[in-house]
Scaffold this active site. Sequence first.
Site, PDB file in Angstrom:
ATOM      1  N   SER A   1     -10.286-107.053 -69.444  1.00 20.85           N
ATOM      2  CA  SER A   1     -10.176-107.725 -70.742  1.00 20.85           C
ATOM      3  C   SER A   1     -11.109-108.924 -70.740  1.00 20.85           C
ATOM      4  CB  SER A   1      -8.735-108.189 -70.987  1.00 20.85           C
ATOM      5  OG  SER A   1      -8.436-109.269 -70.128  1.00 20.85           O
ATOM      6  N   LYS A   2     -11.133-109.648 -71.857  1.00 25.22           N
ATOM      7  CA  LYS A   2     -12.071-110.775 -72.002  1.00 25.22           C
ATOM      8  C   LYS A   2     -11.885-111.843 -70.926  1.00 25.22           C
ATOM      9  CE  LYS A   2     -14.011-110.981 -76.579  1.00 25.22           C
ATOM     10  NZ  LYS A   2     -13.573-109.825 -77.327  1.00 25.22           N
TER      11      LYS A   2
END
Length: 467
Positions: A242-243
């Site tokens: 994820s980010k």
Amino acid sequence: MSANPVVTRFAPSPTGYLHIGGARTALFNWLYARGRGGKFLLRIEDTDRARSTPEATAAILKGLTWLGLDWDGEPISQFERADRHAEVAHQMLAEGNAYKCFSTQDEITEFREAARAEGKSTLFHSPWRDADPASHPDLPYVVRLRAPRDGQTVIKDQVQGDVTWSNDQLDDMVLLRSDGTPTYMLAVVVDDHDMGVTHVIRGDDHLANAARQMQIYHAMNWDVPVWAHIPLIHGPDGKKLSKRHGALGVEEYQAMGYAAAGMRNYLARLGWSHGDDEFFTDAQAKEWFGFDGIGKSPARLDFKKLENICGQHIASANDDELLSEIVAYQSSIGAQPLSDEKKSALNAALPLVKSGSKTFGQLLEKSHFVLGERPFTPDEKAAKNLDNVSRGILTELTPHLQNASWSRDALEAAVSAFAEANDLKLGKLAQPLRAALAGRTATPSVFDMMIVIGREETLARLADVKI
């Protein structure tokens, strides 16, 4: 395996950038097809009109192009093929492999709530599955697949092994919505069949879809492709990417200065292996890549490994190709384009700076001695090596360089003789020389720099730092 020529495809949804996981899926498809003289096709799954954008499609194509993953023919738009998808649904209706269902969303919700209350399966069984067409009302309907109720659906997966679903656990999925638009599940199968796809290589989050899609293949009496569902990529902490793990979009990796060849090499090793080989060329990857080397566990992103692999590819790259990739990198970060003169100077410096540079940013920093402008302003570290004493030493050294013949050996001999005569260690001389010639402390050898920039420029830079 099919005797037909191999045809693989990459089918991203244009709702954002090209994700690093998507890039690896594309790479695996590309390697598998290219290594077998087959075709690698591109399909843009743009049926979600609310979220699909032309900008996202452009970003995906740009990301694939940067990665060097060339595709065959024109990219196919799934949305533009909606009529063909509907045609297949109507053919299934006519052949009795699908049926019209008039149940409303409220009726389906009511059915599920009642089933839940009774502790029964909430899998919807449409009352219209076996209804007499004469009893059909003049109301909106969806078209549902008449899925088998007994037996099993088995996916013979090249990575996961045989995966079995009991058919009584699979519902009669919707093929056409009440507005006549096709669903994703139908569109994927029709497109793969029409494109002649022989091998479907995709993330294992699609494994459950395969069982339902298989039923469409069987209903249409179409050849089922070879399935290979690959584990997803996780972050260094083992959690879904994820980010928070940093860069996700492929264009971000370009802007971080990674070499495309290094990126391909690293992504290929992310979930696939060929013995203990870590560094390899495209030609080797195409020859070696196969399903037997793909692991069943999620791969973990490791930026240190990525940097090391990229560094090896930068070091072994052809100088002309490297130069054009550096120019593209600078464009990606919005840097001032290099003049022809600077490009030529950088090309001359590449043999000195490419070894040991893990990113193009590092390489350009080491190339400051040809890219910077006189008079060079030393950075903080380099300035410490240019105190008055050091400047005085460089002033005394200058005549010795003026009289030396301009070869690496002659320059080294002249500087060594000067150091010895003045009872100086060579390092004591090299650091101020480095600061004067490049304004930096991390540079190639001072003698290599002198050869590349030439006698006139070397002496001019030394004159700039005289007391």
